[in-house]
Design a protein around this motif. Structure first.
Motif, PDB file in Angstrom:
ATOM      1  N   HIS A  51       0.454  -1.318   0.012  1.00 46.84           N
ATOM      2  CA  HIS A  51       0.028   0.014  -0.306  1.00 46.84           C
ATOM      3  C   HIS A  51       0.721   1.098   0.490  1.00 46.84           C
ATOM      4  N   HIS A  52      -0.021   2.266  -0.170  1.00 43.48           N
ATOM      5  CA  HIS A  52       1.620   3.507  -0.789  1.00 43.48           C
ATOM      6  C   HIS A  52       1.643   4.465   0.756  1.00 43.48           C
ATOM      7  N   ARG A  53       1.610   4.406   1.612  1.00 42.75           N
ATOM      8  CA  ARG A  53       2.099   4.396   2.697  1.00 42.75           C
ATOM      9  C   ARG A  53       3.751   3.189   3.794  1.00 42.75           C
ATOM     10  N   LEU A  54       3.276   2.285   3.110  1.00 45.02           N
ATOM     11  CA  LEU A  54       4.481   1.276   3.585  1.00 45.02           C
ATOM     12  C   LEU A  54       5.235   1.649   2.678  1.00 45.02           C
ATOM     13  N   PHE A  55       6.541   0.501   3.298  1.00 47.75           N
ATOM     14  CA  PHE A  55       7.816   0.130   2.889  1.00 47.75           C
ATOM     15  C   PHE A  55       7.805  -1.361   2.275  1.00 47.75           C
ATOM     16  N   LEU A  56       8.087  -1.146   1.087  1.00 47.56           N
ATOM     17  CA  LEU A  56       8.150  -2.914   0.598  1.00 47.56           C
ATOM     18  C   LEU A  56       9.819  -3.037   0.798  1.00 47.56           C
ATOM     19  N   LEU A  57      10.592  -4.215   2.039  1.00 48.75           N
ATOM     20  CA  LEU A  57      11.530  -4.674   2.556  1.00 48.75           C
ATOM     21  C   LEU A  57      11.700  -5.838   1.929  1.00 48.75           C
ATOM     22  N   ILE A  58      12.905  -5.664   1.392  1.00 45.75           N
ATOM     23  CA  ILE A  58      12.931  -7.291   0.460  1.00 45.75           C
ATOM     24  C   ILE A  58      14.610  -7.929   1.311  1.00 45.75           C
ATOM     25  N   TRP A  59      15.162  -8.758   1.149  1.00 50.08           N
ATOM     26  CA  TRP A  59      16.012  -9.596   2.217  1.00 50.08           C
ATOM     27  C   TRP A  59      16.093 -11.324   1.519  1.00 50.08           C
ATOM     28  N   ARG A  60      17.152 -11.282   1.756  1.00 54.28           N
ATOM     29  CA  ARG A  60      17.582 -12.250   1.592  1.00 54.28           C
ATOM     30  C   ARG A  60      17.646 -13.748   2.242  1.00 54.28           C
ATOM     31  N   ASP A  61      17.509 -14.560   1.468  1.00 54.54           N
ATOM     32  CA  ASP A  61      18.023 -16.140   2.923  1.00 54.54           C
ATOM     33  C   ASP A  61      18.333 -17.276   2.031  1.00 54.54           C
ATOM     34  N   GLY A  62      19.488 -16.930   1.783  1.00 57.18           N
ATOM     35  CA  GLY A  62      20.452 -17.840   0.868  1.00 57.18           C
ATOM     36  C   GLY A  62      20.264 -17.436  -0.409  1.00 57.18           C
ATOM     37  N   ILE A  63      19.367 -18.025  -1.537  1.00 53.35           N
ATOM     38  CA  ILE A  63      19.355 -17.600  -2.650  1.00 53.35           C
ATOM     39  C   ILE A  63      18.024 -17.495  -2.690  1.00 53.35           C
ATOM     40  N   ARG A  64      17.030 -17.557  -1.634  1.00 51.34           N
ATOM     41  CA  ARG A  64      15.722 -17.356  -1.661  1.00 51.34           C
ATOM     42  C   ARG A  64      15.506 -15.847  -1.324  1.00 51.34           C
ATOM     43  N   GLN A  65      14.453 -14.767  -1.526  1.00 53.69           N
ATOM     44  CA  GLN A  65      14.195 -13.615  -1.646  1.00 53.69           C
ATOM     45  C   GLN A  65      12.968 -13.582  -0.873  1.00 53.69           C
ATOM     46  N   TYR A  66      12.880 -12.274   0.129  1.00 51.13           N
ATOM     47  CA  TYR A  66      11.750 -12.350   0.503  1.00 51.13           C
ATOM     48  C   TYR A  66      11.498 -10.807   0.811  1.00 51.13           C
ATOM     49  N   GLY A  67      10.092 -10.752   0.236  1.00 51.56           N
ATOM     50  CA  GLY A  67       9.543  -9.145   0.703  1.00 51.56           C
ATOM     51  C   GLY A  67       7.990  -9.128   1.794  1.00 51.56           C
ATOM     52  N   MET A  68       8.552  -8.244   2.902  1.00 52.28           N
ATOM     53  CA  MET A  68       7.602  -7.363   3.631  1.00 52.28           C
ATOM     54  C   MET A  68       7.407  -6.123   3.725  1.00 52.28           C
ATOM     55  N   CYS A  69       6.049  -5.849   3.841  1.00 49.51           N
ATOM     56  CA  CYS A  69       5.759  -4.296   3.841  1.00 49.51           C
ATOM     57  C   CYS A  69       6.007  -3.693   5.342  1.00 49.51           C
ATOM     58  N   VAL A  70       6.665  -2.778   5.544  1.00 47.02           N
ATOM     59  CA  VAL A  70       6.701  -2.170   6.890  1.00 47.02           C
ATOM     60  C   VAL A  70       6.413  -0.479   6.655  1.00 47.02           C
ATOM     61  N   HIS A  71       5.986  -0.318   8.039  1.00 46.08           N
ATOM     62  CA  HIS A  71       5.659   1.396   8.476  1.00 46.08           C
ATOM     63  C   HIS A  71       7.286   2.206   7.973  1.00 46.08           C
ATOM     64  N   THR A  72       8.207   1.459   8.663  1.00 48.27           N
ATOM     65  CA  THR A  72       9.423   1.559   9.227  1.00 48.27           C
ATOM     66  C   THR A  72      10.370   1.219   8.687  1.00 48.27           C
ATOM     67  N   CYS A  73      11.293   2.130   8.054  1.00 47.53           N
ATOM     68  CA  CYS A  73      12.234   0.601   8.157  1.00 47.53           C
ATOM     69  C   CYS A  73      13.544   0.748   9.190  1.00 47.53           C
ATOM     70  N   PRO A  74      13.790  -0.847   9.203  1.00 51.61           N
ATOM     71  CA  PRO A  74      14.391  -1.156   9.993  1.00 51.61           C
ATOM     72  C   PRO A  74      15.913  -0.869  10.146  1.00 51.61           C
ATOM     73  N   PRO A  75      17.366  -0.992  11.383  1.00 52.51           N
ATOM     74  CA  PRO A  75      18.453  -0.512  11.472  1.00 52.51           C
ATOM     75  C   PRO A  75      18.673  -1.040  10.160  1.00 52.51           C
ATOM     76  N   GLY A  76      19.802  -0.736   9.694  1.00 54.20           N
ATOM     77  CA  GLY A  76      20.374  -0.763   8.427  1.00 54.20           C
ATOM     78  C   GLY A  76      19.774  -0.374   7.444  1.00 54.20           C
ATOM     79  N   TYR A  77      18.697   0.069   7.469  1.00 50.60           N
ATOM     80  CA  TYR A  77      17.966   0.370   6.160  1.00 50.60           C
ATOM     81  C   TYR A  77      17.332   2.299   5.594  1.00 50.60           C
ATOM     82  N   PHE A  78      17.187   2.765   4.917  1.00 53.94           N
ATOM     83  CA  PHE A  78      17.044   4.037   4.631  1.00 53.94           C
ATOM     84  C   PHE A  78      15.358   4.147   4.873  1.00 53.94           C
TER      85      PHE A  78
END
Length: 205
Positions: A51-78
């Motif tokens: 949704h337009h107010r949220l941020f898409l956070l993408i991280w990798r676990d091995g060769i797989r990639q996952y996405g999550m929608c968050v209100h605020t980016c976690p430490p280490g991200y902007f």
């Protein structure tokens, strides 16, 4: 022949629409574990669009990639807002806890000190570590000391047993930065004067 190609393209387009609708329904019904806030969601990779107010956070676990929608980016991200999607982008430096842009850090992780948007284990030359803020503060670089002044007491160069003499030094180069830590720029020391003034009392200008 053209009719067969047209029907094939129509079938592919219909299948894509059905797949997107299935993702939307699954996300809105909360059937997928990582689809909170998603507009589109994949069973294998989590959120694809938020949704337009949220941020898409993408991280990798091995060769797989996952996405999550968050209100605020976690430490280490902007957060970077875009026309189509808002993304959480990783800070370039692994020692950076929060950053303004990919290459400009605002807060460093423990055991690191912040200086001009970068993280250091030891503060660079001409700076001093501030443990409270974990920042490197600029220090002054004074020039050499001047010669000691004449020994005086209340403007007199004689007629008293003890007086004071002073010496000074200036900060070399450009004016020091506001809040910079500077060493002493003036020193005084006790000195012995002549008790008797020959030919009368002399005063300094």
């Amino acid at each position: 022949m053209l009719w067969i190609i047209f029907m094939l393209l129509l079938f592919i387009s219909s299948m894509e629409m059905l797949t997107q609708n299935r993702w939307k329904k699954q996300a809105s019904a909360g059937l997928l574990e990582n689809c909170t806030g998603c507009v589109l969601c994949s069973e294998d990779n989590g959120c694809i669009t938020c949704h337009h107010r949220l941020f898409l956070l993408i991280w990798r676990d091995g060769i797989r990639q996952y996405g999550m929608c968050v209100h605020t980016c976690p430490p280490g991200y902007f957060g970077v807002r875009g026309l189509e999607v808002n993304r959480c982008t990783k800070c370039r430096s692994p020692s950076c806890e929060s950053c303004f842009s990919r290459d400009f850090c605002m807060k460093c992780k423990d055991k690191f000190y912040l200086h001009k948007g970068q993280c250091f284990r030891q503060c660079p030359p001409s700076t001093a570590a501030q443990p409270g803020t974990r920042e490197c503060q600029e220090t002054c670089e004074p020039g050499p000391w001047s010669e000691w002044s004449a020994c005086t007491h209340e403007g007199r160069t004689c007629g008293c047993k003890w007086g004071l003499e002073t010496r000074v030094r200036e900060v070399a180069g450009a004016a020091k930065e506001e809040g910079a830590v500077c060493p002493a720029l003036l020193e005084t020391r006790r000195c012995r004067m002549r008790k008797h003034c020959p030919g009368g009392e002399h005063r300094t200008a």
